[in-house]
Write an enzyme that holds these catalytic residues in place. Structure first.
Site, PDB file in Angstrom:
ATOM      1  N   LYS A 263       7.222  -8.006  11.799  1.00  0.00           N
ATOM      2  CA  LYS A 263       8.022  -7.119  12.636  1.00  0.00           C
ATOM      3  C   LYS A 263       7.123  -6.166  13.420  1.00  0.00           C
ATOM      4  CE  LYS A 263      12.056  -8.576  11.121  1.00  0.00           C
ATOM      5  NZ  LYS A 263      13.245  -7.830  10.763  1.00  0.00           N
ATOM      6  N   ASP A 358      10.800 -11.697   7.873  1.00  0.00           N
ATOM      7  CA  ASP A 358       9.429 -11.598   7.343  1.00  0.00           C
ATOM      8  C   ASP A 358       9.394 -11.526   5.815  1.00  0.00           C
ATOM      9  OD1 ASP A 358      10.731  -9.153   7.497  1.00  0.00           O
ATOM     10  OD2 ASP A 358       8.915  -7.988   7.934  1.00  0.00           O
ATOM     11  N   ASP A 394      11.724  -1.136  -6.006  1.00  0.00           N
ATOM     12  CA  ASP A 394      12.516  -1.352  -4.809  1.00  0.00           C
ATOM     13  C   ASP A 394      13.710  -2.259  -5.116  1.00  0.00           C
ATOM     14  OD1 ASP A 394      12.418  -1.102  -1.736  1.00  0.00           O
ATOM     15  OD2 ASP A 394      12.550  -3.285  -2.018  1.00  0.00           O
ATOM     16  N   ASN A 395      14.901  -1.806  -4.768  1.00  0.00           N
ATOM     17  CA  ASN A 395      16.108  -2.641  -4.903  1.00  0.00           C
ATOM     18  C   ASN A 395      16.238  -3.373  -6.232  1.00  0.00           C
ATOM     19  OD1 ASN A 395      17.399  -2.168  -2.470  1.00  0.00           O
ATOM     20  ND2 ASN A 395      16.229  -3.747  -1.382  1.00  0.00           N
ATOM     21  N   GLU A 423      15.178   2.447  -7.536  1.00  0.00           N
ATOM     22  CA  GLU A 423      15.726   2.711  -6.210  1.00  0.00           C
ATOM     23  C   GLU A 423      16.931   1.797  -5.991  1.00  0.00           C
ATOM     24  OE1 GLU A 423      15.437   2.062  -1.524  1.00  0.00           O
ATOM     25  OE2 GLU A 423      15.212   0.557  -3.076  1.00  0.00           O
ATOM     26  N   LYS A 534       7.478   2.642   8.759  1.00  0.00           N
ATOM     27  CA  LYS A 534       7.637   1.335   8.119  1.00  0.00           C
ATOM     28  C   LYS A 534       7.095   0.217   9.005  1.00  0.00           C
ATOM     29  CE  LYS A 534      12.125   1.433   7.186  1.00  0.00           C
ATOM     30  NZ  LYS A 534      13.420   0.988   6.636  1.00  0.00           N
ATOM     31  N   TYR A 535       7.079   0.499  10.335  1.00  0.00           N
ATOM     32  CA  TYR A 535       6.683  -0.565  11.254  1.00  0.00           C
ATOM     33  C   TYR A 535       5.371  -0.291  11.979  1.00  0.00           C
ATOM     34  CZ  TYR A 535      11.647  -1.208  10.482  1.00  0.00           C
ATOM     35  OH  TYR A 535      12.868  -1.349   9.891  1.00  0.00           O
TER      36      TYR A 535
END
Lengths: 673, 673
Positions: A263, A358, A394-395, A423, A534-535
């Protein structure tokens, strides 16, 4: 019809064979999570208070004991439980080690107590009790016959009582506290009725409960635009983190980032060659979850950073994101760990209409799930070996909860100090399930709770049993994924309000860097940061005007100075007659430290109101002057009673954080000249 | 460390091996008593609504089914459960037989639903979905391969969808309600996750819930002073009981009474030869618990009485008191069933300083406890054979609860219609334990609850789950043991107040004869009747002035006429601004019958107050006139809305029992001439 014996066995709830025919019942044990299916959580040094309904049919007396031990020890310790009222009993034990403890309850009919009660009543009624005394001596004889360490002492009492010259003298001897204690100690273990479960306590270290987290992207720690910051740059920033007063430093993933479908800035699909990609698209030809992205430095550099942080009392936390870029070694070596589509491709992550081309999600139902679980365990242990003591996961809610239960239990069996933060921004019951299954701390809905009643409701739920027994909310003001609408709209006052709330409603809280700069530029209409780190790489001006660094540093200092703010479940809300003014207090158990917080939740307008709180909760006599010292403004007030006037103007300060302190003036002073 | 497989098994909460790796969780099932240790109670014809938290980690959809059956049937029935909100699911089944039912829950991952959700979102987002359609067809293929009765129907859909001309057409076919229902039905049973308990419902007949009890001493049913009444005298009194409107007639023990230490009038120690003794001192040379006291008549007479009562719709209840006089056959034949003292005598009953020299308690811990249990069962079955369908059990809390659980379960397995009323005036948790263990109905603390807030608190607790799921309070205004202080002081108004409360707060209530005559002469300073029938024969003048027979008859008629009063757990309290005015309502589930009760609890002074209740609870639109018909006074009011004025003067009537009724006037009338 005549199968009496099996029926009796079935009817013997909570009891062992032979024990008083199931006549003693032990129920409503607290704390206990889901019938003991999950452990409760405490921290080293805590006193675990256990209560239960314990009763027997009939009028016979019982004694109850609380049994406990660290799980690794073979033998149980025990303390007597005391009857409080209405068949409710209570006892407690201290957990002094960072390990798992077990506890359970045993109760025994106490024939000597029953006899003592009856003989006392008869004596009061003036009845002849020579048969009762004979019965009492029989009870002693039985205890002596058991040949316990108490037999000799009991025999001594027996000898004297049997020769007593009056009934009154005999009764005095036979019902004395001395003999009662002996008889209680000598209660036969074969008659003990056990609670039918052994319960567990996960005892974590203090930082599981009391911590201030700071999140940053290492690649944005540098000084050069368009170029990755490094671990060495982060080392240079540790003084800053320390000045702000944070004790825990957390990084999003630091592993190599995939190339396929990488990304670009602001989540665009076609990245330019120099775009660094999303850190959550983990893995490339350079390696996967056990590898460091080379532009950040080496594993050696990372270990040096861990040590530098530790020297400042700052702990380092890594992100554990079970994601794989299409270029991750797993995608080649373990195609069976992924979801394969009808055309033979691996399915990428989606949350329609959102696509994460991605990232490949892992398939935990794949036939080699055991291999996948073991690889996850290997990765965690690898980073623990590098000095990492905590993981932000994460998640976790999109992976099997059973997996987390196994992983956390297994890792903590080796490294009990390890902290796992969940999270899981998901449905409330799933969020709680993950906490029960073992996560040390949990993200919460705090980020979306801005108004008075919803804050009272939500934080009463979170900080009160049963939820507080298994879930510790770590309150984040913002995250790389969430720039709340409140912060987008409310200006500097709003940032200060949210910082005060996060840092005082819970003993654990965190900010994502940029918060202290009041960064609030969203992707229009969304709760997302524009030009998100983040990008992309980012270079920050940490001194830019309009920051609240001093405010953050102050509140973290207040937290360090005040043990009342180190506790999680001591939060109590109080009354104000303004719908925007939130009032709450926290005290240490011994009332040696007392904090009262008053927050004007409205970032736009001043509010003035009466507030009311019971001064006795804070250890103040209701008729005495005490000092209310505002730790934010430094102002001091003399108050008496708990009905007070406050005015809070967001143009000045939106909150009082008041230290309530009794003035010890002595009763009088004697001066010898 | 590498014992992965056992850990996974341990982590698979509530699931069978192979079922989705324990990813589905079923918890917080309601109704459920003590984790299913005890059955809930319902009555024939009830709908049992079952709800539970059912959820899975991740985003996959699930389906849930409620399974149920009468215990004697081998096969389960099932109904789908529906998701209400916040992972809470609900389903229900009707219990139509007087027997035990079982129920439990199963949940299954529903891949087709998960797929449908995803493909719909992608279609809305305008994405290409040809791979998704291929995946959907694969799901159908898997279901077809299972070779269930639904396979052919699913194949038909597959055929059409596979040949669909557009993605939209294919999706419409593959997500149709028709196919969704088929795919749900075809969910593989091997993937079903079961709740880990099978729960039970004791389904009693209606009279377990809805009954009006009348207690009398048969020996006081006669006309001649100093002489025992007989069963034939009781037959003569059945018209009276029927006129009062009672459907259940209960006798204290009717067995031969011991001679040894027989009590005289007013519990004196030395009975004269003609004194009949206390009926609870059971047993003489004439026999024990399976024998009738000859002065009352013969067993034949008793059976005739049972039949006469039954012909009037009145059920006969016996007292079951596990007491033995020193002259009971047990005292000779089973000395080991009693407590033996050091001097070789049998211990009599005591509650120091009270002594019951005429009664030996039984020792349930004696080595031959099994013989004792079987004898009790024999006695109960003996009286059932004589036509007795219900037992009032004396002091069950001084015997092992496990014994009652066995006895009641065993008797009801043969005679499911049998009702057991627990007379356990004891600590609240023990009282509840007995109800859980099987007693059909329970005495309560009603007798000592006179004031507004204590009535609201206590009856909210009794008529709300979890207590209402296992305990049915039978409210007695008085008993031979209890002449409450309130009745001693409050005069006729007080008796009427207590009658209204008992008969409308619960669907089951009772009076002990004499209540309707407002008998209120106490042993001075005690809650006991002077010249109690417990110690003597008595002849009553049932027509004496100052009686409230007409009031009792009226309230029992109101109860019969109004199904809202036949329900137990439909009680709701409402507001009044007077501390003496209690307001509550009861409705049938379909709101076809609506009762609002307003009671002035003060027997001395009139009170006037505003009351408030939500008219919607009673099925009334808030803006429409409705009729409030006072079934006590006969007066009618037109009311609109739920905020109303009332005035209640104890000199006239202390209560309104209002039937709220909407006037159906039609929307318009069309007259064809």
């Amino acid at each position: 019809m005549n199968e009496l014996a099996p029926m009796v066995l079935a009817a013997r709830t909570h009891s062992l064979a032979g024990a008083d025919h199931g006549r003693i019942r032990i129920e409503a044990v607290s704390p206990e999570i889901d019938n003991g299916r999950y452990p409760i959580k405490r921290e080293v040094g805590d006193e675990v208070a256990v209560s239960a309904d314990i009763f027997r049919d009939g009028h016979e007396r019982i004694s109850a004991e609380l049994f406990y031990k660290p799980s690794y020890r073979p033998d149980w310790s025990s303390v007597p439980m005391e009857l409080i009222d209405n068949d409710r009993w209570c006892g407690s034990f201290v957990v002094s080690e960072n390990t798992t403890y077990h506890y359970t309850i045993g109760a025994t009919p106490n024939a000597h107590q029953t006899w003592s009660d009856e003989v006392h009543k008869k004596l009061e009624a003036g009845l002849d009790i020579h048969l009762e005394i004979a019965e009492g001596l029989e009870l002693l004889q039985e205890a002596i016959t058991q040949q316990t360490v108490w037999s000799e002492s009991i025999r001594n009492v027996w000898d004297v009582a049997a020769g007593a010259e009056s009934q009154i003298e005999a009764v005095a001897l036979l019902t004395s506290p001395h003999l009662s204690a002996l008889m209680r100690s000598a209660l036969p273990e074969t008659e003990r009725v056990w609670y039918d479960r052994v319960l567990s306590v996960t005892v974590d270290r203090m930082r599981a409960r009391y911590a201030a987290w700071y999140e940053l992207f290492p690649r944005s720690a540098g000084q050069v635009h368009g170029q990755s910051g490094t671990f060495d740059d982060v080392i240079d920033r540790l003084d800053y983190v320390q000045e702000l007063g944070f004790d825990t430093l957390y990084f999003p993933p630091i592993h190599p980032i995939g190339h396929t479908n990488r990304k670009g800035p602001n989540n665009t699909l076609n990245a330019a060659p120099h775009d660094p990609g999303v850190p959550y698209a983990i893995g490339s030809e350079l390696g996967g979850h056990d590898t460091v992205e080379p532009s950040l430095g080496t594993l050696e550099d990372f270990r040096r950073l861990v040590e530098s942080a530790r020297a400042r009392g700052i702990e380092l936390v890594l992100d554990f994101a079970i994601n794989s870029s299409p270029d991750h070694p797993w995608a080649n070596e373990h195609r069976d760990w992924f979801y394969i589509r009808p055309d033979g491709t691996i399915k990428y992550a989606e949350n329609p209409p959102k696509k994460y081309e991605d990232v490949y999600p892992l398939n935990f139902s794949n036939p080699d799930w055991e291999g996948l679980w073991q690889e996850m365990r290997r990765v965690i242990l690898f980073w623990i070996d590098q000095g990492v003591t905590a993981f932000r996961v994460d998640n976790p809610h999109t992976k099997p909860t059973a997996f987390w239960e196994w992983l956390i239990r297994d890792v903590q069996a080796i490294h009990p100090e390890t902290i796992f933060l969940s999270e899981a921004f998901t449905r409330p019951k799933l969020m709680k399930w993950l906490a029960k299954a073992g996560f040390t701390q949990s993200y919460t809905y705090f980020t979306w709770r801005n108004f008075k009643q919803e804050l009272i409701d939500y934080f009463t739920e979170l900080t009160t049993p049963p939820v507080s027994d298994y879930m510790r909310g770590n309150l984040f003001t913002n995250t790389p994924d969430i720039l709340p609408y409140f912060l987008q709209e409310s200006g500097l006052a709003g940032f200060k309000i949210r910082a005060i709330l996060a840092s005082t409603l819970s003993s654990a809280y965190g900010i994502y860097s940029g918060f202290e700069l009041c960064e609030a530029t969203p992707v229009p209409g969304k709760e997302e940061y524009l030009n998100s780190e983040k990008y992309d790489f980012k270079v920050w001006d940490w001194d830019r005007p309009g920051n609240i660094r001093a405010d953050i540093a102050r509140i973290n200092q207040i937290r360090r100075d005040h043990p009342a703010l180190h506790e999680y479940d001591n939060l109590r809300f109080y009354w104000s007659d303004d719908d925007h003014v939130l009032v709450y207090g926290k005290q240490t158990i011994d009332l040696s430290d007392n904090i009262l917080v008053v927050v004007n939740l409205d970032p736009f307008q001043p509010h003035e109101t009466m507030i009311s709180f019971p001064v006795e909760d804070f250890g103040m006599p209701y008729d005495e002057q005490y000092e209310a010292h505002d730790l934010i403004s430094g102002e001091r007030y003399f108050w008496s009673g708990g009905y007070q006037y406050v005015r809070l103007d967001p143009a000045r300060e939106s909150a009082h954080v008041l230290h309530l302190r009794r003035w010890d003036q002595g009763s009088y002073v004697e001066i010898d000249t």
